[in-house]
Design an enzyme around this catalytic site. Structure first.
Site, PDB file in Angstrom:
ATOM      1  N   LYS A 117      -2.420 -14.311 -15.065  1.00 39.30           N
ATOM      2  CA  LYS A 117      -3.621 -14.878 -14.433  1.00 39.30           C
ATOM      3  C   LYS A 117      -4.842 -14.573 -15.300  1.00 39.30           C
ATOM      4  O   LYS A 117      -5.097 -13.414 -15.632  1.00 39.30           O
ATOM      5  CB  LYS A 117      -3.775 -14.245 -13.037  1.00 39.30           C
ATOM      6  CG  LYS A 117      -5.068 -14.611 -12.348  1.00 39.30           C
ATOM      7  CD  LYS A 117      -5.163 -13.981 -10.977  1.00 39.30           C
ATOM      8  CE  LYS A 117      -6.535 -14.215 -10.377  1.00 39.30           C
ATOM      9  NZ  LYS A 117      -6.745 -13.469  -9.119  1.00 39.30           N
ATOM     10  N   ALA A 143       0.835  -1.207   0.000  1.00 35.73           N
ATOM     11  CA  ALA A 143       0.000   0.000   0.000  1.00 35.73           C
ATOM     12  C   ALA A 143       0.868   1.255   0.000  1.00 35.73           C
ATOM     13  O   ALA A 143       0.642   2.177  -0.792  1.00 35.73           O
ATOM     14  CB  ALA A 143      -0.923  -0.010   1.216  1.00 35.73           C
ATOM     15  N   VAL A 201       2.259 -10.950   2.095  1.00 36.56           N
ATOM     16  CA  VAL A 201       1.338 -11.701   1.242  1.00 36.56           C
ATOM     17  C   VAL A 201       0.623 -10.687   0.338  1.00 36.56           C
ATOM     18  O   VAL A 201       0.880  -9.501   0.410  1.00 36.56           O
ATOM     19  CB  VAL A 201       0.311 -12.528   2.046  1.00 36.56           C
ATOM     20  CG1 VAL A 201       0.954 -13.715   2.699  1.00 36.56           C
ATOM     21  CG2 VAL A 201      -0.403 -11.663   3.065  1.00 36.56           C
ATOM     22  N   ILE A 207       9.670  -3.779  11.892  1.00 36.31           N
ATOM     23  CA  ILE A 207       8.284  -4.291  11.881  1.00 36.31           C
ATOM     24  C   ILE A 207       8.059  -5.136  10.624  1.00 36.31           C
ATOM     25  O   ILE A 207       7.438  -6.185  10.663  1.00 36.31           O
ATOM     26  CB  ILE A 207       7.276  -3.128  11.942  1.00 36.31           C
ATOM     27  CG1 ILE A 207       7.402  -2.403  13.263  1.00 36.31           C
ATOM     28  CG2 ILE A 207       5.845  -3.637  11.746  1.00 36.31           C
ATOM     29  CD1 ILE A 207       6.517  -1.189  13.406  1.00 36.31           C
TER      30      ILE A 207
HETATM   31  C1  FAD Z   1      -3.810 -13.933   4.338  1.00 44.27           C
HETATM   32  C2  FAD Z   1      -3.833 -12.805   3.357  1.00 44.27           C
HETATM   33  C3  FAD Z   1      -3.738 -13.058   1.980  1.00 44.27           C
HETATM   34  C4  FAD Z   1      -3.813 -12.022   1.058  1.00 44.27           C
HETATM   35  N1  FAD Z   1      -3.790 -12.291  -0.278  1.00 44.27           N
HETATM   36  C5  FAD Z   1      -4.010 -11.301  -1.175  1.00 44.27           C
HETATM   37  C6  FAD Z   1      -4.043 -11.550  -2.569  1.00 44.27           C
HETATM   38  O1  FAD Z   1      -3.845 -12.665  -3.029  1.00 44.27           O
HETATM   39  N2  FAD Z   1      -4.286 -10.505  -3.390  1.00 44.27           N
HETATM   40  C7  FAD Z   1      -4.464  -9.233  -2.933  1.00 44.27           C
HETATM   41  O2  FAD Z   1      -4.723  -8.334  -3.737  1.00 44.27           O
HETATM   42  N3  FAD Z   1      -4.380  -8.958  -1.614  1.00 44.27           N
HETATM   43  C8  FAD Z   1      -4.161  -9.951  -0.739  1.00 44.27           C
HETATM   44  N4  FAD Z   1      -4.070  -9.664   0.590  1.00 44.27           N
HETATM   45  C9  FAD Z   1      -4.082  -8.265   1.011  1.00 44.27           C
HETATM   46  C10 FAD Z   1      -2.672  -7.675   0.801  1.00 44.27           C
HETATM   47  O3  FAD Z   1      -1.726  -8.475   1.451  1.00 44.27           O
HETATM   48  C11 FAD Z   1      -2.573  -6.265   1.312  1.00 44.27           C
HETATM   49  O4  FAD Z   1      -3.622  -5.496   0.780  1.00 44.27           O
HETATM   50  C12 FAD Z   1      -1.264  -5.614   0.887  1.00 44.27           C
HETATM   51  O5  FAD Z   1      -0.175  -6.430   1.174  1.00 44.27           O
HETATM   52  C13 FAD Z   1      -1.089  -4.267   1.526  1.00 44.27           C
HETATM   53  O6  FAD Z   1      -0.643  -4.374   2.830  1.00 44.27           O
HETATM   54  P1  FAD Z   1      -0.263  -3.029   3.576  1.00 44.27           P
HETATM   55  O7  FAD Z   1       0.787  -2.323   2.802  1.00 44.27           O
HETATM   56  O8  FAD Z   1      -1.519  -2.298   3.872  1.00 44.27           O
HETATM   57  O9  FAD Z   1       0.298  -3.544   4.982  1.00 44.27           O
HETATM   58  P2  FAD Z   1       1.734  -4.162   5.384  1.00 44.27           P
HETATM   59  O10 FAD Z   1       2.329  -4.972   4.308  1.00 44.27           O
HETATM   60  O11 FAD Z   1       1.517  -4.801   6.710  1.00 44.27           O
HETATM   61  O12 FAD Z   1       2.656  -2.895   5.565  1.00 44.27           O
HETATM   62  C14 FAD Z   1       2.604  -2.089   6.726  1.00 44.27           C
HETATM   63  C15 FAD Z   1       3.788  -1.150   6.728  1.00 44.27           C
HETATM   64  O13 FAD Z   1       3.657  -0.263   7.813  1.00 44.27           O
HETATM   65  C16 FAD Z   1       4.887  -0.210   8.494  1.00 44.27           C
HETATM   66  N5  FAD Z   1       4.647   0.156   9.892  1.00 44.27           N
HETATM   67  C17 FAD Z   1       3.756  -0.369  10.744  1.00 44.27           C
HETATM   68  N6  FAD Z   1       3.858   0.220  11.948  1.00 44.27           N
HETATM   69  C18 FAD Z   1       4.833   1.145  11.823  1.00 44.27           C
HETATM   70  C19 FAD Z   1       5.444   2.063  12.720  1.00 44.27           C
HETATM   71  N7  FAD Z   1       5.083   2.175  14.014  1.00 44.27           N
HETATM   72  N8  FAD Z   1       6.423   2.872  12.251  1.00 44.27           N
HETATM   73  C20 FAD Z   1       6.836   2.780  10.939  1.00 44.27           C
HETATM   74  N9  FAD Z   1       6.309   1.925  10.071  1.00 44.27           N
HETATM   75  C21 FAD Z   1       5.340   1.110  10.519  1.00 44.27           C
HETATM   76  C22 FAD Z   1       5.475  -1.608   8.330  1.00 44.27           C
HETATM   77  O14 FAD Z   1       6.851  -1.624   8.557  1.00 44.27           O
HETATM   78  C23 FAD Z   1       5.128  -1.851   6.860  1.00 44.27           C
HETATM   79  O15 FAD Z   1       6.087  -1.237   6.039  1.00 44.27           O
HETATM   80  C24 FAD Z   1      -3.947 -10.688   1.524  1.00 44.27           C
HETATM   81  C25 FAD Z   1      -3.964 -10.431   2.902  1.00 44.27           C
HETATM   82  C26 FAD Z   1      -3.906 -11.464   3.810  1.00 44.27           C
HETATM   83  C27 FAD Z   1      -3.945 -11.160   5.281  1.00 44.27           C
END
Ligand code: FAD
Length: 502
Positions: free
Chosen positions: A80, A17, A49, A44
């Protein structure tokens, strides 16, 4: 009132994201003098995934001006054409939800209308035999669309399977070249302005204080800003989608290099298989009320096609969405905005929808409330429609066992009840503008899960049975012939976009 431009955007989080936001905003806002900073914490880490996508990813890549083959090579990606749902209705049952068009209208009668009429009389083939994407997926084949008039080869629609960590690294490179500054560090505290409760700054463990006008919370499930600081609240949808845990693990690929994602129902939940160039991503999504973690872990590990490449990663989640995805001067994007299980690969899509909506309603430092309200309504609507789509998978099943019996008795959301009622009369899908899933996706879902309407679309009477049958035979014949010209998925990748050997 004069515009007071946003001068600094601070993105917290560097998962898919965070870096998708940084990349997209660095491009969309390139003519504004707006600084973009991103803070992420290696300690962290990211969730790691999120590897199966849906076709709008291709537009996202294009909108950034990225060469698709280059991205595929560097993220070990594969192609895909859809998702196979195996054993969902009952063991042994399978259907594909393919991307792209199925069939063709004939004499102004929609394909699904006359297909359904013939289907009811037992004279039509399964729906997927009229989709080139589905037929090619069943044969582990792939090619991009080619410019061939009146051929389904012209409308091949596809998405990607990609390595989540490599995607983040790729987009980081893209964003940094375009001026995004990255800070490694962990946010320790968030300061709110006394006057209006807006976020003023974040302070890192190093002591550095980072101020900004607009904050984007990409901190994943933590929701450090949107929830931790702003206490926005979360709408829990577990009563509709009860799975709350997963194990994810990569393994060596020994099975076919398929051009689709597999989602196979299990006794409690379901298992995914996502083939990449260098490995296969696997996961088991389950409900902790019906199976314990050890049994879930063992179930996944005993069903891998090849050697596991690391220990399985346990994940916990609560399905639902943030009550407000944009609150004051903070916008949540990614898992901080909400979570819908990955059954239809919608997570990454909802990220770039969030980004696109943000760009479309980009604020100034006055943060007009009407603008924020409109954004929140739109995001809520899109989440809810995806939720409804997922709920059908769980509730329309004959599977045995305590978990599936529980699912069958789930009270449907009103919006889904209405859609099923409308379908039940004439087999028609009524779809609102801006919904993610096209009419054809709903047709595959309902047909795949054996939701049977009592009649067919009266407009199907515009074709005689002979005309309808002739059209069906021509289309399935054309699809089958086109499929023979499509190369195997592995050969297409080898020729156009193979990743360098590791
Ligand atoms: C089981 C599972 C399977 C999935 N499969 C799919 C799929 O096949 N297709 C799909 O489109 N989506 C899928 N998703 C969703 C997808 O994984 C997420 O939408 C995507 O990875 C985005 O994650 P994110 O960036 O929001 O969070 P994260 O990857 O968790 O990133 C969070 C970030 O915030 C940072 N952070 C957190 N706290 C702090 C702090 N205090 N200070 C500084 N930095 C901090 C972390 O270091 C990290 O960089 C899946 C999710 C799950 C749970």
């Amino acid at each position: 009132m004069a515009i007071d431009p946003i001068r600094t955007i601070v993105i917290i989080g560097g998962g898919s994201a965070g870096w998708m936001c940084a990349a997209a905003l660095s491009r969309s806002l390139r003519n504004l003098s707006c600084r973009i900073r991103l803070v992420e914490s290696a300690e962290i880490g990211t969730i790691g995934v999120g590897e199966s996508t849906i076709p709008p990813i291709i537009s996202f890549i294009k909108s950034l001006g990225i060469d698709e083959n280059d991205l595929i090579r560097k993220t070990q990606a594969s192609f895909k054409l859809g998702i196979e749902f195996k054993d969902w209705v009952r063991p042994g049952h399978s259907y594909i939800h393919p991307f792209g068009p199925t069939g063709l209208p004939t004499k102004n009668v929609e394909f699904y209308a006359y297909w359904r009429k013939r289907h009811e009389s037992g004279d039509a083939r399964p729906l997927e035999e009229y989709s080139l994407q589905a037929v090619a997926a069943r044969q582990a084949k792939f090619m991009r669309p080619i410019d061939l008039a009146k051929s389904p080869l012209q409308t091949i629609t596809y998405a990607l399977h990609l390595d989540a960590s490599l995607l983040g690294a790729y987009l980081r490179g893209y964003a940094e070249v375009r001026g995004v500054t990255r800070t490694e560090g962990k946010v320790r505290s968030v300061a709110l302005r006394a006057a209006d409760g807006f976020i003023a700054s974040v302070t890192l463990e190093s002591g550095e204080c980072i101020e900004g006008d607009l904050f984007i919370d990409c901190t994943g499930f933590r929701g450090l800003l949107i929830e931790g600081a702003l206490k926005t609240g979360y709408e829990d949808w577990t009563h509709w989608l009860p799975c709350d845990r997963a194990f994810a693990v990569a393994c060596e690929r020994t099975g076919p290099f398929s051009s689709h994602t597999l989602a196979a129902a299990r006794d409690v939940g379901w298992q995914w298989r996502i083939p990449l160039q260098h490995r296969v991503g696997n996961g088991y999504v389950y409900c902790s009320r019906f199976i314990d973690d050890t049994a879930a872990h063992d179930m996944l590990m005993s069903s891998l096609e090849g050697r596991a490449l690391r220990d399985p990663l346990p994940l916990r989640f609560t399905t639902g969405r943030r009550r407000l995805v944009w609150n004051k001067n903070c916008v949540a994007i990614g898992l901080s905005a909400g979570f819908l299980e990955p059954l239809e690969s919608t997570g990454i899509h909802l990220i770039y929808r969030g980004i696109a909506l943000l760009v479309g309603s980009f604020p100034d430092r006055n943060f007009r409330q009407a603008n924020i309200d409109r954004f929140n309504r739109q995001v809520a609507f899109e989440f809810e429609r995806v939720r409804d789509y997922l709920v059908v998978h769980y509730t329309r099943t004959e599977r045995e066992g305590e978990f599936w019996r529980h699912c069958r008795n789930i009270e449907l959301p009103e919006s889904l009840k209405e859609r099923i009622e409308l379908f039940s009369s004439y087999g028609r899908i009524v779809r609102d503008e801006n919904e993610l899933f096209p009419v054809q996706s709903w047709q595959y879902l309902f047909t795949g899960h054996e939701v049977e309407p009592s009649g067919y679309d009266p407009l199907a009477e515009g074709l005689t049975p002979e005309e309808a049958q002739q059209a069906l035979d021509e289309i399935s014949g054309l699809v089958a012939r086109c499929a023979t010209t499509i190369p195997l998925h592995q050969d297409f990748i080898a020729q156009h976009c193979a990743a360098p050997a590791e």
